[in-house]
Design an enzyme around this catalytic site. Structure first.
Site, PDB file in Angstrom:
ATOM      1  N   LYS A 235      43.355  48.154  41.868  1.00 42.80           N
ATOM      2  CA  LYS A 235      41.912  47.887  41.969  1.00 42.80           C
ATOM      3  C   LYS A 235      41.450  48.056  43.413  1.00 42.80           C
ATOM      4  O   LYS A 235      40.398  48.627  43.675  1.00 42.80           O
ATOM      5  CB  LYS A 235      41.602  46.466  41.465  1.00 42.80           C
ATOM      6  CG  LYS A 235      41.734  46.354  39.949  1.00 42.80           C
ATOM      7  CD  LYS A 235      41.779  44.921  39.452  1.00 42.80           C
ATOM      8  CE  LYS A 235      42.035  44.927  37.939  1.00 42.80           C
ATOM      9  NZ  LYS A 235      42.424  43.632  37.395  1.00 42.80           N
TER      10      LYS A 235
ATOM     11  N   GLN B 282      42.112  37.352  38.270  1.00 41.66           N
ATOM     12  CA  GLN B 282      43.116  38.121  37.524  1.00 41.66           C
ATOM     13  C   GLN B 282      43.771  37.231  36.456  1.00 41.66           C
ATOM     14  O   GLN B 282      44.193  36.114  36.723  1.00 41.66           O
ATOM     15  CB  GLN B 282      44.172  38.661  38.508  1.00 41.66           C
ATOM     16  CG  GLN B 282      45.207  39.571  37.874  1.00 41.66           C
ATOM     17  CD  GLN B 282      44.651  40.902  37.392  1.00 41.66           C
ATOM     18  OE1 GLN B 282      43.657  41.407  37.919  1.00 41.66           O
ATOM     19  NE2 GLN B 282      45.268  41.480  36.382  1.00 41.66           N
TER      20      GLN B 282
ATOM     21  N   ASP C 147      33.889  40.819  34.936  1.00 38.84           N
ATOM     22  CA  ASP C 147      34.779  40.834  33.774  1.00 38.84           C
ATOM     23  C   ASP C 147      34.020  40.556  32.477  1.00 38.84           C
ATOM     24  O   ASP C 147      34.592  40.664  31.389  1.00 38.84           O
ATOM     25  CB  ASP C 147      35.847  39.739  33.921  1.00 38.84           C
ATOM     26  CG  ASP C 147      37.206  40.293  34.274  1.00 38.84           C
ATOM     27  OD1 ASP C 147      37.482  41.447  33.932  1.00 38.84           O
ATOM     28  OD2 ASP C 147      37.987  39.551  34.894  1.00 38.84           O
TER      29      ASP C 147
HETATM   30  N1  GUN Z   1      44.471  41.229  33.322  1.00 43.91           N
HETATM   31  C1  GUN Z   1      44.656  42.356  32.595  1.00 43.91           C
HETATM   32  N2  GUN Z   1      43.486  42.967  32.364  1.00 43.91           N
HETATM   33  C2  GUN Z   1      42.523  42.233  32.964  1.00 43.91           C
HETATM   34  C3  GUN Z   1      41.115  42.369  33.092  1.00 43.91           C
HETATM   35  O1  GUN Z   1      40.478  43.308  32.585  1.00 43.91           O
HETATM   36  N3  GUN Z   1      40.481  41.376  33.793  1.00 43.91           N
HETATM   37  C4  GUN Z   1      41.149  40.345  34.330  1.00 43.91           C
HETATM   38  N4  GUN Z   1      40.459  39.416  34.985  1.00 43.91           N
HETATM   39  N5  GUN Z   1      42.466  40.186  34.241  1.00 43.91           N
HETATM   40  C5  GUN Z   1      43.144  41.134  33.554  1.00 43.91           C
END
Ligand code: GUN
Length: 289
Positions: A59, A103, A126
């Site tokens: 990211k 996360q 998210d």
């Molecule tokens: N862990 C795996 N995929 C995601 C996601 O799309 N958002 C978040 N916050 N954690 C994740």
């Protein structure tokens, strides 16, 4: 049509993602050229899960490449619910932060819904806050979870007809199964949500024009689960003997599916791209452009 006559396209999610990221980078560049600060994403990791750390690295790199700022904050695995909420609230109050991502999964003992529920809905890239999830349900503009947005973008770019199509979603998570079902329904598909207690899962999948597998059961969807000509989207990520494995037997559905997303370079790069897009959207709403 006999299955043998279908030529299956394996979706190159990275190529698609790069096309969209180029457009996003240009948009960021226009803001910066106009004298505004760059959008900023804040990512929070609690604990030291290696898979999560690696996702976060991806990211951060993606942000850098399009000229977006990012910050990363790591809290110890032993952090309390109050510690994590205090850190989220500090990011809410930080005027320089446009998007906040906590996360997942969080270490055992932390209440993920309560924590994501503390993120300012205007920074909730998210789409997990009840305000955004509720607005999605009501069909109102909102920040929406990134993987579902990425799936819809793939279906659109490959011109998969959704109007009146039968869509089956396996998995009912808040981050993929539920929101993607709503987006497919909004696109006028008839959606069946399946899960671990669903009866006759194979038969339901065989009826699907669009099949989204987001359940985390390695190679669940096999050749004889797929309707000839279906679009098959694999969201599953499992590790089997140290190897990343999806929910779909990609090689097995060759010659049956119209398109299939591979578990590497499929939906994953699109998820990150939609995170960038959501952060840009949140930034533009906040600065009022
Ligand atoms: N862990 C795996 N995929 C995601 C996601 O799309 N958002 C978040 N916050 N954690 C994740």
């Amino acid at each position: 049509m006999p299955p043998e006559s279908i030529s299956t396209t394996v979706v190159d999610g990275l190529a698609l993602a790069n096309e969209i990221r180029k457009e996003l980078g240009e948009a960021v560049g226009r803001h910066v050229s106009a004298g505004r600060r760059a959008p900023r994403l804040a990512v929070m990791l609690v604990g030291d899960d290696p898979a999560s750390a690696s996702y976060i690295k991806g990211k951060r790199r993606a942000c850098e490449r399009i000229g977006m700022d990012s910050t990363e904050q790591t809290l110890p695995a032993a952090a309390s619910q109050e510690d994590v909420i205090a850190a989220v609230e500090a990011l809410n109050a930080d005027e320089g932060v446009d998007g906040i991502l906590v996360q997942l999964p969080l270490p055992a003992g932390l209440d993920a819904n309560a924590i994501t529920g503390c993120v300012d809905p205007a920074k909730d890239v998210d789409g997990l806050h009840a305000m955004n999830a509720g607005r999605l349900l009501l069909g109102e503009p909102c920040l929406t979870a990134c993987t579902p947005l990425g799936i819809m973008e793939i279906l659109e770019r490959f011109e998969i007809p959704l109007e009146g199509a039968d869509a089956v979603v396996i998995g009912r998570s808040n981050i993929v199964g539920k929101p993607v079902s709503l987006l497919l329904q909004r696109a006028n598909a008839t959606v069946t949500m399946c899960h671990s207690r669903t009866r006759d899962l194979r038969e339901r999948c065989r009826a699907a024009d669009v099949l989204v597998a987001a359940v985390g059961v390695p190679l669940l969807v096999k050749r004889d689960w797929v309707k000839p000509g279906a679009a098959v989207i694999d969201v599953g990520v499992s590790v089997v003997d140290g190897v990343l494995t999806g929910d779909v037997d990609t090689a097995g559905v060759d010659g049956v599916a119209r398109i299939v997303t591979p578990h590497r370079r499929g939906v994953g790069p699109m998820t990150i791209t939609m995170l960038l897009r959501n952060t840009l959207t949140a930034y533009e709403s906040r600065i009022g452009t």
